[in-house]
Design a protein around this motif. Structure first.
Motif, PDB file in Angstrom:
ATOM      1  N   ILE A 476       0.836  -1.199   0.000  1.00 19.41           N
ATOM      2  CA  ILE A 476       0.000   0.000   0.000  1.00 19.41           C
ATOM      3  C   ILE A 476       0.871   1.250   0.000  1.00 19.41           C
ATOM      4  O   ILE A 476       1.840   1.349   0.754  1.00 19.41           O
ATOM      5  CB  ILE A 476      -0.919   0.032   1.227  1.00 19.41           C
ATOM      6  CG1 ILE A 476      -1.895  -1.144   1.182  1.00 19.41           C
ATOM      7  CG2 ILE A 476      -1.688   1.352   1.315  1.00 19.41           C
ATOM      8  CD1 ILE A 476      -2.690  -1.306   2.458  1.00 19.41           C
ATOM      9  N   THR A 477       0.522   2.191  -0.860  1.00 18.98           N
ATOM     10  CA  THR A 477       1.124   3.521  -0.839  1.00 18.98           C
ATOM     11  C   THR A 477      -0.001   4.546  -0.836  1.00 18.98           C
ATOM     12  O   THR A 477      -0.900   4.486  -1.675  1.00 18.98           O
ATOM     13  CB  THR A 477       2.032   3.760  -2.057  1.00 18.98           C
ATOM     14  OG1 THR A 477       3.070   2.774  -2.067  1.00 18.98           O
ATOM     15  CG2 THR A 477       2.662   5.142  -2.008  1.00 18.98           C
ATOM     16  N   ILE A 478       0.041   5.477   0.109  1.00 22.45           N
ATOM     17  CA  ILE A 478      -1.015   6.477   0.260  1.00 22.45           C
ATOM     18  C   ILE A 478      -0.385   7.858   0.299  1.00 22.45           C
ATOM     19  O   ILE A 478       0.665   8.054   0.909  1.00 22.45           O
ATOM     20  CB  ILE A 478      -1.833   6.248   1.543  1.00 22.45           C
ATOM     21  CG1 ILE A 478      -2.705   4.991   1.400  1.00 22.45           C
ATOM     22  CG2 ILE A 478      -2.710   7.447   1.887  1.00 22.45           C
ATOM     23  CD1 ILE A 478      -3.400   4.589   2.680  1.00 22.45           C
ATOM     24  N   ARG A 479      -1.007   8.796  -0.369  1.00 21.83           N
ATOM     25  CA  ARG A 479      -0.635  10.204  -0.219  1.00 21.83           C
ATOM     26  C   ARG A 479      -1.913  11.016  -0.076  1.00 21.83           C
ATOM     27  O   ARG A 479      -2.838  10.917  -0.882  1.00 21.83           O
ATOM     28  CB  ARG A 479       0.170  10.716  -1.415  1.00 21.83           C
ATOM     29  CG  ARG A 479       0.382  12.229  -1.327  1.00 21.83           C
ATOM     30  CD  ARG A 479       1.393  12.771  -2.271  1.00 21.83           C
ATOM     31  NE  ARG A 479       1.418  14.232  -2.196  1.00 21.83           N
ATOM     32  CZ  ARG A 479       2.438  14.984  -2.555  1.00 21.83           C
ATOM     33  NH1 ARG A 479       3.543  14.420  -3.006  1.00 21.83           N
ATOM     34  NH2 ARG A 479       2.373  16.294  -2.468  1.00 21.83           N
ATOM     35  N   LEU A 480      -1.965  11.850   0.974  1.00 25.72           N
ATOM     36  CA  LEU A 480      -3.111  12.711   1.239  1.00 25.72           C
ATOM     37  C   LEU A 480      -2.618  14.132   1.472  1.00 25.72           C
ATOM     38  O   LEU A 480      -1.627  14.348   2.170  1.00 25.72           O
ATOM     39  CB  LEU A 480      -3.872  12.233   2.471  1.00 25.72           C
ATOM     40  CG  LEU A 480      -4.604  10.889   2.355  1.00 25.72           C
ATOM     41  CD1 LEU A 480      -5.104  10.445   3.704  1.00 25.72           C
ATOM     42  CD2 LEU A 480      -5.754  10.989   1.355  1.00 25.72           C
ATOM     43  N   ASP A 481      -3.333  15.109   0.888  1.00 23.70           N
ATOM     44  CA  ASP A 481      -2.984  16.511   1.043  1.00 23.70           C
ATOM     45  C   ASP A 481      -4.190  17.292   1.570  1.00 23.70           C
ATOM     46  O   ASP A 481      -5.317  17.067   1.129  1.00 23.70           O
ATOM     47  CB  ASP A 481      -2.544  17.117  -0.300  1.00 23.70           C
ATOM     48  CG  ASP A 481      -1.243  16.500  -0.799  1.00 23.70           C
ATOM     49  OD1 ASP A 481      -0.175  16.923  -0.334  1.00 23.70           O
ATOM     50  OD2 ASP A 481      -1.309  15.587  -1.661  1.00 23.70           O
ATOM     51  N   LEU A 482      -3.945  18.201   2.501  1.00 23.97           N
ATOM     52  CA  LEU A 482      -5.005  19.053   3.026  1.00 23.97           C
ATOM     53  C   LEU A 482      -5.560  19.929   1.915  1.00 23.97           C
ATOM     54  O   LEU A 482      -4.817  20.548   1.153  1.00 23.97           O
ATOM     55  CB  LEU A 482      -4.441  19.930   4.162  1.00 23.97           C
ATOM     56  CG  LEU A 482      -5.435  20.852   4.857  1.00 23.97           C
ATOM     57  CD1 LEU A 482      -6.472  20.039   5.625  1.00 23.97           C
ATOM     58  CD2 LEU A 482      -4.676  21.796   5.816  1.00 23.97           C
ATOM     59  N   GLN A 483      -6.877  19.999   1.821  1.00 20.71           N
ATOM     60  CA  GLN A 483      -7.499  20.729   0.726  1.00 20.71           C
ATOM     61  C   GLN A 483      -7.718  22.221   1.035  1.00 20.71           C
ATOM     62  O   GLN A 483      -7.809  23.037   0.128  1.00 20.71           O
ATOM     63  CB  GLN A 483      -8.849  20.076   0.384  1.00 20.71           C
ATOM     64  CG  GLN A 483      -8.701  18.664  -0.131  1.00 20.71           C
ATOM     65  CD  GLN A 483      -7.804  18.584  -1.358  1.00 20.71           C
ATOM     66  OE1 GLN A 483      -8.194  19.002  -2.444  1.00 20.71           O
ATOM     67  NE2 GLN A 483      -6.598  18.063  -1.211  1.00 20.71           N
ATOM     68  N   ARG A 484      -7.791  22.559   2.317  1.00 24.46           N
ATOM     69  CA  ARG A 484      -8.024  23.957   2.660  1.00 24.46           C
ATOM     70  C   ARG A 484      -7.525  24.212   4.060  1.00 24.46           C
ATOM     71  O   ARG A 484      -7.815  23.461   4.990  1.00 24.46           O
ATOM     72  CB  ARG A 484      -9.526  24.282   2.571  1.00 24.46           C
ATOM     73  CG  ARG A 484      -9.882  25.721   2.925  1.00 24.46           C
ATOM     74  CD  ARG A 484     -11.380  25.920   2.819  1.00 24.46           C
ATOM     75  NE  ARG A 484     -11.759  27.265   3.198  1.00 24.46           N
ATOM     76  CZ  ARG A 484     -13.022  27.702   3.257  1.00 24.46           C
ATOM     77  NH1 ARG A 484     -14.014  26.880   2.940  1.00 24.46           N
ATOM     78  NH2 ARG A 484     -13.285  28.945   3.605  1.00 24.46           N
ATOM     79  N   MET A 485      -6.744  25.265   4.230  1.00 22.18           N
ATOM     80  CA  MET A 485      -6.220  25.597   5.555  1.00 22.18           C
ATOM     81  C   MET A 485      -7.363  26.015   6.484  1.00 22.18           C
ATOM     82  O   MET A 485      -8.326  26.652   6.053  1.00 22.18           O
ATOM     83  CB  MET A 485      -5.205  26.727   5.462  1.00 22.18           C
ATOM     84  CG  MET A 485      -3.908  26.345   4.778  1.00 22.18           C
ATOM     85  SD  MET A 485      -2.930  25.171   5.740  1.00 22.18           S
ATOM     86  CE  MET A 485      -2.353  26.237   7.063  1.00 22.18           C
ATOM     87  N   PRO A 486      -7.287  25.662   7.765  1.00 19.77           N
ATOM     88  CA  PRO A 486      -8.363  26.040   8.691  1.00 19.77           C
ATOM     89  C   PRO A 486      -8.355  27.539   8.963  1.00 19.77           C
ATOM     90  O   PRO A 486      -7.353  28.208   8.799  1.00 19.77           O
ATOM     91  CB  PRO A 486      -8.002  25.235   9.946  1.00 19.77           C
ATOM     92  CG  PRO A 486      -6.541  25.009   9.861  1.00 19.77           C
ATOM     93  CD  PRO A 486      -6.232  24.864   8.395  1.00 19.77           C
TER      94      PRO A 486
END
Length: 486
Positions: A476-486
């Motif tokens: 498994i390889t996963i990459r996740l990026d935040l879509q919008r800063m809080p």
């Protein structure tokens, strides 16, 4: 909610898979159930080493079993922590079950809070093993298409030995780690994870963990406040035996009390250290059900007996950045966080046979919490044909998963070793500190044989902005990026 049976089943499943050397199947709708980043990582013991407890790793409250520190589920790769992209709904374990993820409070306990040695950063590690022992070579299962018929009722049955479903035996073992994230009055905020031991490849396989806020006087599978324990020793507990005496575990001898249910087929024994209230050992033996259907001249089939043991492996006080911090101010006004990226699966046994990449999305809804933590629910969607979104929940806070107290990030330097766990050999390092127009980022990595996780935090807000995982053993390889800063 996972049940006690699910915990046992997880250990047995891991043991069976390791013993048979089965290769991974194509990716499920979400990695191991759900994909909210959790701070647990698979760790590899030294060659030939066993993760079972020994005297060298057993320590009492206030003692340090080693310099290592590992984040609990509901924490992700903050300074001094590491992460995987696996999380699961909180697991509550009833009193009849040995140490397991996020135990539940024992009913009937008074108003005491947690024992004095329970503090933010306390980690308790248990070794646990489970076995399923076959009691018969077959079972009767009601089946409208079965060849066997009960002349009294007309119901049809099949025999599992004839259909290839015979009851085999199975076993598995692992380490359960319970972390105290916060102490709030009489309550404690806990996170936990189960590391199944792959005996064939000599490494750990992570079972998703959980987190919850529970009353601190008594936590099943972990401790009972010494004052409450003293009261229970003199109470009328029905058919339970209350036994007092020394209990030796490794190089430590505890003055202990054991509560024993001697009922055949439902045997349970729980032994606690009277000074601290810690669970030192637990053993259960539960007989399987007897079939109401019997073949001529044969005894009635009986289901497998479930055996479990739990032993204290170590207790220590962690000291990790952000442990005594406070939530960033944006947490109170933010309903949730959204991440998007890719999920890739490659068959680790034969990479040429399977390689799939799918878009992936993770939405986090923040719930009630305290000054240093928050509950959350997660919704994970991997766009696999026929796949369904999965749900999860847990706790997150100032030491990691979705944010770190930004003050804890200040002063950390590239190359710094933040964490090494003595029982799992987990090591965390700062791989980069990068400047930027808005304050820059800090990236922490955990690198182990077969596993690498990398988490990047915004230095100003402390929010998790990027998460990467590569698990060679699972492909498994996963990459996740935040879509919008809080």
């Amino acid at each position: 909610m996972k049940s006690a049976a699910a915990l046992v089943a997880a250990l047995l499943l891991l043991g069976c898979a390791a013993a048979t050397g089965t290769s991974p199947s194509p990716p499920p709708p979400s990695p191991r159930g759900s994909a909210a980043p959790s701070s647990r990582v698979a760790a590899t013991p030294a060659t030939g080493a066993s993760a079972a407890p020994s005297g060298a790793t057993t320590a009492g409250p206030g003692q340090t079993a080693g310099p290592g520190q590992t984040a609990g589920p509901g924490q992700t790769a903050g300074p001094g922590q590491t992460a995987t992209a696996t999380a699961a709904p909180p697991t509550q374990v009833p009193v009849s079950t040995p140490a397991g993820p996020v135990p539940t409070p024992t009913p009937g306990i008074g108003n005491q809070g947690p024992p004095a040695w329970i503090q933010p950063g306390t980690r308790i590690t248990f070794y646990a093993a489970a076995a399923s022992v076959a009691q018969s070579r077959f079972a009767w299962i009601e089946d409208p298409d079965g060849d066997w018929q009960d002349p009294k009722t007309g119901r049809h049955y099949r025999r599992t030995d004839e259909s290839g479903e015979g009851q085999g035996t199975a076993s598995g073992d692992g380490l359960t780690q319970i972390d105290v994230l916060a102490v709030e009055g009489r309550d404690v905020v806990l996170s936990s994870a189960l590391y199944g031991i792959d005996r064939v490849n000599n490494q750990f396989v992570v079972v998703p963990g959980s987190g919850a806020k529970v009353p601190g006087a008594s936590v099943d599978g972990a401790w009972i406040h010494p004052d409450v324990l003293a009261g229970l020793q003199n109470a009328d507990l029905g058919g339970l035996l209350v036994l007092r005496g020394p209990y030796r575990l490794g190089d430590v001898t505890y003055q202990a009390v054991s509560f024993v249910n001697p009922t055949p087929g439902a045997y349970q024994s729980y032994t606690y250290d009277t000074a601290t209230g810690l669970l030192v050992a637990a053993t259960t033996s539960t007989a399987g059900p007897t079939s109401p259907v019997t073949a001529f001249n044969e005894p009635p089939p009986q289901g497998n007996t479930q055996l479990t043991i739990t032993r204290l492996a170590g207790v220590r006080q962690r000291s990790i950045p952000g442990l005594n911090g406070t939530n960033p101010e944006w947490v109170a006004r933010t309903a949730g966080l959204s991440y998007a990226g890719t999920y890739n699966f490659t068959n680790p046994v034969d990479p040429s046979s399977a390689n799939f990449s799918y878009p992936m999305r993770l939405d986090i809804a923040l719930g009630p919490g305290g000054r240093s933590w928050s509950a959350y629910t997660s919704r994970t969607e991997i766009q696999i044909p026929g796949g369904q979104p999965s749900q999860g929940s847990g706790v997150t806070g100032t030491t990691g998963v979705y944010w770190v107290d930004p003050r804890a990030l200040a002063g950390l330097r590239e190359g710094a070793l933040l964490d090494r766990d003595p029982l799992t050999n987990e090591r965390d390092t700062v791989v980069s500190v990068d400047a930027g127009p808005n304050g820059g980022t800090l990236t922490v990595a955990a690198q182990l044989p077969g596993l690498e996780t990398v988490a990047t935090y915004d230095a100003t807000t402390g929010v998790l902005v990027q998460y990467r995982l590569h698990e060679a053993s699972g492909g498994i390889t996963i990459r996740l990026d935040l879509q919008r800063m809080p």
